[in-house]
Design a protein around this motif. Structure first.
Motif, PDB file in Angstrom:
ATOM      1  N   ILE A   1       7.248  -5.077  10.466  1.00 39.73           N
ATOM      2  CA  ILE A   1       6.447  -4.150   9.656  1.00 39.73           C
ATOM      3  C   ILE A   1       5.007  -4.619   9.455  1.00 39.73           C
ATOM      4  N   LEU A   2       4.653  -5.754  10.050  1.00 36.45           N
ATOM      5  CA  LEU A   2       3.245  -6.182   9.921  1.00 36.45           C
ATOM      6  C   LEU A   2       2.300  -5.118  10.485  1.00 36.45           C
ATOM      7  N   SER A   3       2.787  -4.338  11.459  1.00 32.95           N
ATOM      8  CA  SER A   3       1.931  -3.281  12.019  1.00 32.95           C
ATOM      9  C   SER A   3       1.654  -2.198  10.973  1.00 32.95           C
ATOM     10  N   GLN A   4       2.476  -2.172   9.908  1.00 33.86           N
ATOM     11  CA  GLN A   4       2.260  -1.175   8.847  1.00 33.86           C
ATOM     12  C   GLN A   4       1.541  -1.787   7.651  1.00 33.86           C
ATOM     13  N   HIS A   5       1.034  -3.004   7.855  1.00 34.97           N
ATOM     14  CA  HIS A   5       0.398  -3.735   6.763  1.00 34.97           C
ATOM     15  C   HIS A   5      -0.809  -2.985   6.204  1.00 34.97           C
ATOM     16  N   VAL A   6      -0.924  -2.949   4.880  1.00 29.95           N
ATOM     17  CA  VAL A   6      -2.118  -2.385   4.233  1.00 29.95           C
ATOM     18  C   VAL A   6      -2.760  -3.526   3.459  1.00 29.95           C
ATOM     19  N   SER A   7      -4.035  -3.755   3.666  1.00 30.57           N
ATOM     20  CA  SER A   7      -4.691  -4.927   3.067  1.00 30.57           C
ATOM     21  C   SER A   7      -4.980  -4.704   1.587  1.00 30.57           C
ATOM     22  N   GLU A   8      -5.176  -5.812   0.893  1.00 30.24           N
ATOM     23  CA  GLU A   8      -5.540  -5.749  -0.523  1.00 30.24           C
ATOM     24  C   GLU A   8      -6.774  -4.867  -0.719  1.00 30.24           C
ATOM     25  N   LYS A   9      -7.736  -5.009   0.198  1.00 27.03           N
ATOM     26  CA  LYS A   9      -8.990  -4.258   0.072  1.00 27.03           C
ATOM     27  C   LYS A   9      -8.705  -2.745   0.081  1.00 27.03           C
ATOM     28  N   ASP A  10      -7.834  -2.321   1.001  1.00 29.27           N
ATOM     29  CA  ASP A  10      -7.538  -0.886   1.094  1.00 29.27           C
ATOM     30  C   ASP A  10      -6.720  -0.410  -0.107  1.00 29.27           C
ATOM     31  N   ILE A  11      -5.809  -1.262  -0.570  1.00 29.60           N
ATOM     32  CA  ILE A  11      -5.008  -0.869  -1.743  1.00 29.60           C
ATOM     33  C   ILE A  11      -5.944  -0.722  -2.953  1.00 29.60           C
ATOM     34  N   LEU A  12      -6.827  -1.701  -3.106  1.00 30.81           N
ATOM     35  CA  LEU A  12      -7.732  -1.695  -4.255  1.00 30.81           C
ATOM     36  C   LEU A  12      -8.657  -0.482  -4.216  1.00 30.81           C
ATOM     37  N   ALA A  13      -9.093  -0.102  -3.018  1.00 27.26           N
ATOM     38  CA  ALA A  13      -9.978   1.069  -2.897  1.00 27.26           C
ATOM     39  C   ALA A  13      -9.250   2.309  -3.423  1.00 27.26           C
ATOM     40  N   LYS A  14      -7.976   2.442  -3.060  1.00 24.84           N
ATOM     41  CA  LYS A  14      -7.204   3.606  -3.533  1.00 24.84           C
ATOM     42  C   LYS A  14      -7.031   3.571  -5.045  1.00 24.84           C
ATOM     43  N   ILE A  15      -6.736   2.374  -5.564  1.00 26.20           N
ATOM     44  CA  ILE A  15      -6.532   2.247  -7.014  1.00 26.20           C
ATOM     45  C   ILE A  15      -7.826   2.622  -7.744  1.00 26.20           C
ATOM     46  N   ASN A  16      -8.938   2.067  -7.265  1.00 28.01           N
ATOM     47  CA  ASN A  16     -10.242   2.326  -7.898  1.00 28.01           C
ATOM     48  C   ASN A  16     -10.573   3.802  -7.875  1.00 28.01           C
ATOM     49  N   ASN A  17     -10.330   4.393  -6.732  1.00 32.14           N
ATOM     50  CA  ASN A  17     -10.628   5.799  -6.563  1.00 32.14           C
ATOM     51  C   ASN A  17      -9.818   6.638  -7.558  1.00 32.14           C
ATOM     52  N   HIS A  18      -8.554   6.257  -7.724  1.00 30.29           N
ATOM     53  CA  HIS A  18      -7.675   7.025  -8.596  1.00 30.29           C
ATOM     54  C   HIS A  18      -8.011   6.819 -10.075  1.00 30.29           C
ATOM     55  N   LEU A  19      -8.346   5.590 -10.409  1.00 29.22           N
ATOM     56  CA  LEU A  19      -8.526   5.286 -11.844  1.00 29.22           C
ATOM     57  C   LEU A  19      -9.983   5.385 -12.288  1.00 29.22           C
ATOM     58  N   ASP A  20     -10.862   5.605 -11.344  1.00 30.92           N
ATOM     59  CA  ASP A  20     -12.240   5.918 -11.679  1.00 30.92           C
ATOM     60  C   ASP A  20     -12.827   4.934 -12.711  1.00 30.92           C
ATOM     61  N   SER A  21     -12.947   3.702 -12.290  1.00 33.10           N
ATOM     62  CA  SER A  21     -13.534   2.610 -13.094  1.00 33.10           C
ATOM     63  C   SER A  21     -12.866   2.357 -14.444  1.00 33.10           C
ATOM     64  N   ARG A  22     -11.572   2.618 -14.520  1.00 36.08           N
ATOM     65  CA  ARG A  22     -10.851   2.257 -15.758  1.00 36.08           C
ATOM     66  C   ARG A  22     -10.166   0.893 -15.618  1.00 36.08           C
ATOM     67  N   LEU A  23     -10.533   0.143 -14.568  1.00 33.01           N
ATOM     68  CA  LEU A  23      -9.881  -1.151 -14.332  1.00 33.01           C
ATOM     69  C   LEU A  23     -10.657  -2.285 -14.978  1.00 33.01           C
ATOM     70  N   MET A  24      -9.970  -3.073 -15.792  1.00 31.29           N
ATOM     71  CA  MET A  24     -10.637  -4.228 -16.401  1.00 31.29           C
ATOM     72  C   MET A  24      -9.931  -5.491 -15.918  1.00 31.29           C
TER      73      MET A  24
END
Ligand code: SAM
Length: 331
Positions: free
Chosen positions: A201-224
């Protein structure tokens, strides 16, 4: 009080204890299709073995023992094991890692017996997809299990979601909303190349950077950002403003967090594994069943800790990657 300090000056305070190799789910990234546990009853650590080993570790400065597996709730006497461990002098944190399929039945008793908190694996909130990933799991049972853990008073409760491209990476946002709604925490885990299924499943790997981009996008700077303490483990964590939830990413492939590693793992068969991404191990089952004295076994543990590797090799030396299945190691 003695301390377990390895040659890279890391203090080891955390033991991940697998109590069974059996699991009622067959998540495709965790174990091969045909994998079946290959252990006789006498191969598995008994209550007495577990109690003795935890006592010796506690005397060496271990304070946290996580119950894991396989699926720990399948182990006969899991509540008794929790009680034995949480009563050991020096142990003050007994978390559980579970798929929660059976948690509704066990949550109250486990909490009474010292299991203060739980990590619960869910990789999809779509019942059909959940069933596919787990090869037979029932999402509704898991949600009942989460509610029972909240009701019992376990805290914090964290959802662990292994993120896989094209499988569930479109559910990061809904998983965050689910966690906020329940008032619990959420951790996204990068896929790790453990065992042949993990390597596939390494071919399906999603990097921290990409996960964080999605989280940021969804939470719209509510991350502390939360200042991570030594006991936090390898997650990068954030408080979600205006909620009771935190979100974190465990990025074992994008990042090496090995310099802060404070843990070792014990398999259900009593193998002490010094690093998730390396082969080294010694048998503590043989040691506690021999006529070695407690001090001699503690010396064995100290010597093993001295050989704890500097870091895992997930991302570089493919030949060195452990061939154990994650279901045997306990995550
Ligand atoms: N049955 C329990 C559970 O479901 O949490 C405990 C054992 S399970 C092996 C522990 C954790 O390892 C789970 O959160 C699971 O998702 C994670 N895991 C298993 N294989 C993995 C892999 N290849 N990469 C990343 N995480 C993995």
């Amino acid at each position: 009080m003695a301390k377990l300090i390895d040659k890279f000056n890391r203090e080891i305070t955390y033991l991940r204890l697998s109590v069974t190799e059996h699991c009622n789910y067959r998540c495709f990234y965790c174990r091969d299709d045909e994998h079946t546990p290959n252990c006789k009853r006498e191969d598995v650590l008994s209550y007495e073995d577990i109690e003795k080993i935890v006592q010796l570790f506690a005397e060496l400065g271990i304070t946290k023992v996580r119950l894991t597996g396989g699926e720990p709730l399948l182990r006969t006497g899991i509540s008794k094991i929790a009680k034995l461990i949480s009563r050991v002098d020096g142990i003050n944190d007994v978390p559980l890692s579970t798929n929660a399929h059976l948690l509704e039945k066990f949550a109250q008793k486990l909490y009474q017996n010292g299991v203060n908190r739980a990590n619960i694996s869910i990789d999809s909130l779509i019942p059909e997809k959940f069933e596919e990933i787990t090869r037979g799991g029932e999402l509704s049972k898991v949600i009942e299990g989460i509610d029972a853990a909240i009701q019992a008073g376990m805290s914090p409760i964290k959802i662990n979601m292994v993120v896989m491209r094209g499988v569930n990476d479109d559910e990061i946002e809904s998983m965050i909303d689910f966690a906020i709604d329940k008032g619990i925490d959420i951790r996204f885990i990068e896929t790790m190349p453990i065992g042949s299924s993990g390597i596939e499943i390494l071919s399906q790997h999603v990097s921290e950077k990409d996960i964080l981009a999605k989280i940021n996008n969804h939470l719209d700077s509510r991350l502390m950002p939360i200042e991570s303490s030594k006991t936090d483990g390898p997650a990068h964590n954030f408080k979600i403003e205006g909620t009771n939830s935190t979100v974190g990413i465990i990025s074992a492939v994008s990042n090496h967090f090995c310099q802060t590693c404070n843990r070792v793992r014990l398999t259900a068969k009593g193998e002490l594994i010094l690093c998730l991404g390396q082969e080294d191990s010694i048998s503590l089952k043989d040691a506690v069943r021999s006529d070695l004295t407690d001090d001699e076994i503690k010396d064995m543990i100290i010597n093993a800790i001295n050989k704890k590797p500097e870091k895992h090799v997930f991302d570089s030396v493919i030949d060195n990657i452990s061939n154990r299945q994650m279901v045997e190691i306990g995550g």
